[in-house]
Design an enzyme around this catalytic site. Structure first.
Site, PDB file in Angstrom:
ATOM      1  CB  SER A 130      -4.936 -10.999  -3.432  1.00  0.00           C
ATOM      2  OG  SER A 130      -3.981 -10.553  -3.872  1.00  0.00           O
ATOM      3  CE  LYS A 133      -5.181  -9.438  -7.715  1.00  0.00           C
ATOM      4  NZ  LYS A 133      -4.584  -9.381  -6.372  1.00  0.00           N
ATOM      5  CB  SER A 308      -2.784 -13.300  -7.110  1.00  0.00           C
ATOM      6  OG  SER A 308      -3.423 -12.415  -5.913  1.00  0.00           O
TER       7      SER A 308
END
Length: 474
Positions: A130, A133, A308
């Site tokens: 993640s 991102k 997240s």
């Protein structure tokens, strides 16, 4: 396994409680003093009060107040830069911890000067989880207007008793007022109230059609596992959803059919929970019955990073694709995000993306790109990207770092901010840290091939971030 981030619920540390109590005490004191001062002025000037009874009394005078001291002081421009050799020595045993299986790649950069203080395999492509991102965030903030909003509409259907919910790619649309997860989100209740007011009197809605046609292609990405959607952290990616595709507002479990869930939510808000709900498309030129808009893109970026939030990140990536005239699909959004990074001046030669959230195990990113992104947002050279820094979770305070980080009151909460990343065998942390001497650093730590099950790896990464915060390293 897919991305398994900690819950978005906030865990409050003892140091934070002490800080909060002190701030509340100061705030209450100021309010009481101000109230007494204003009350005294009003009472003295009222008919029959001392000022009216005896004109010889001096008029009330309030004390002069100086400029308030800043609550968040800026960093000292002359704070010393850590010595690279001393910093490397401090981090060496942590980088070699068995929990990371010797496979951690790391970079630490001084934000003000751009000097690389530590480079341990930072140019090698790794699976970012993640932390990817951060790249979607850059693409969204540099491609879209940070103040732009995403619109969800309802239009008249093909029959008099039919309405069509047209998804605009805003998964934060809330079934509660206010949203339990996304501050500033639009609500289904508002949308339904507009629809009821726009429909001819006496109209009984019997069918709700959900139009997901803004997004196209597969509902899950290449590199996602079959257990990833639906799960506690991800859902199929559709243009229409409510509450981030959560089955229950404020909880983690996601739906396998976000679009029809949104249609049912609208039917309930319209007072017709028994109405038929199905997927379809709006008639061409249909009359608009109502519309609501999301929080601004900059706020959505902050929420996607701090929580997240996989579906929100994927939705933002598709907005980037649409803005670049590419298909609003996983493939189109991956291409769009990569192109936006290149246009912003970043080296994307080793970047391979399959999605916008980092959930795909086929994504490849270099840690030095992550630090470049964070540093650019932190020093202002990446124009309009400040939401990246404000969206980073704060260790020991909020987001995916609420229950992680340094417990030392001298450095937490606030010294360490980061974007977490977790897949089976993949653990990452990238963000900013303020050293003990007040120097702002950008860092990226990504470990691939770990086997510790999650807890030991997270503790090792948190330990490195805490070591940077405690480091004078001179």
């Amino acid at each position: 396994m897919g991305t398994i981030e900690p819950s978005s619920s906030t865990t409050v540390t003892p140091s934070y409680r002490r800080l909060r109590r002190r701030l509340l005490t100061v705030l209450v004191t100021l309010v009481v003093v101000a109230a007494l001062a204003v009350g005294a002025v009003l009472w003295l000037g009222r008919d029959g009060g001392p000022a009216a009874a005896d004109p010889s009394l001096p008029a009330a005078e309030l004390p002069e107040l100086g400029e308030p001291a800043p609550v968040l002081a800026s960093l000292a421009s002359d704070a010393p830069v850590p010595d690279p050799a001393a910093l490397a020595e401090a981090l060496a045993p942590l980088l070699a911890t068995p929990a990371l299986a010797g496979g951690v790649s790391a970079e630490v950069v001084d934000v003000a000067s751009g000097e690389v203080l530590l480079d341990d395999g930072a140019g090698d492509p790794v699976t970012p989880a993640s932390t990817a991102k951060l790249l979607t965030a850059v693409a969204a903030l540099t491609t879209l207007d940070p103040e732009a909003t995403l619109e969800t509409t309802v239009v008249a259907g093909a029959a008099p008793d039919e309405v069509v919910l047209v998804g605009g790619g805003d998964p934060t649309l809330s079934t509660t007022t206010p949203s339990l997860t996304y501050p500033g989100a639009a609500t289904v209740a508002d949308l339904a109230a507009q629809v009821r007011a726009a429909l001819p009197p006496g109209t009984a809605v019997g069918r709700v059609v959900v139009d997901n046609s803004l997004f196209e292609g597969p509902l899950t990405a290449e590199g996602w596992g079959p257990e990833d959607a639906p799960s506690s952290y991800a859902s199929p990616v559709t243009a229409t959803a409510v509450d981030g595709a959560r089955v229950t507002p404020g909880e983690n479990t996601r739906s396998g059919a976000p679009g029809t869930d949104a249609g049912r939510a609208l039917a309930e808000a319209l007072g017709v929970p028994g109405a038929t709900v199905e997927l379809g498309e709006a008639p061409e030129g249909a009359q608009e019955l109502g519309s609501v808009r999301s929080a601004p893109v900059a706020r959505l970026v902050e929420q996607a990073l701090s929580l997240s939030d996989n579906l929100l990140a994927e939705s933002l990536a598709r907005q980037v694709a649409l803005a670049r005239d590419l298909p609003a699909s996983f493939e189109g959004s991956a291409e769009a995000v990569t192109a936006a990074l290149s246009d912003a001046g970043f080296d994307v030669a080793d970047v391979e993306l399959r999605d916008g959230s980092g959930l795909s195990r086929l994504d490849l990113v270099t840690p030095d790109l992550l630090t470049d992104v964070v540093a650019g947002a932190a020093d202002g050279s990446l124009e309009g990207a400040s939401a990246i820094v404000s969206g980073l979770a704060v260790a020991g305070y909020d987001g995916t770092l609420a229950d992680r980080g340094d417990d030392d009151p001298a450095t937490a909460p606030g010294a360490v901010r980061g974007k977490t990343g977790t897949l089976l065998g993949v653990h990452g942390l990238a963000g900013t840290v303020v050293t003990a001497d007040g120097r702002l650093l950008a860092y990226a730590l990504v470990a691939n091939g770990t086997v510790g099950g999650g807890g030991p790896e997270e503790a090792a990464l948190d330990g490195m971030a805490a070591a940077l915060a405690a480091c004078g390293c001179r």
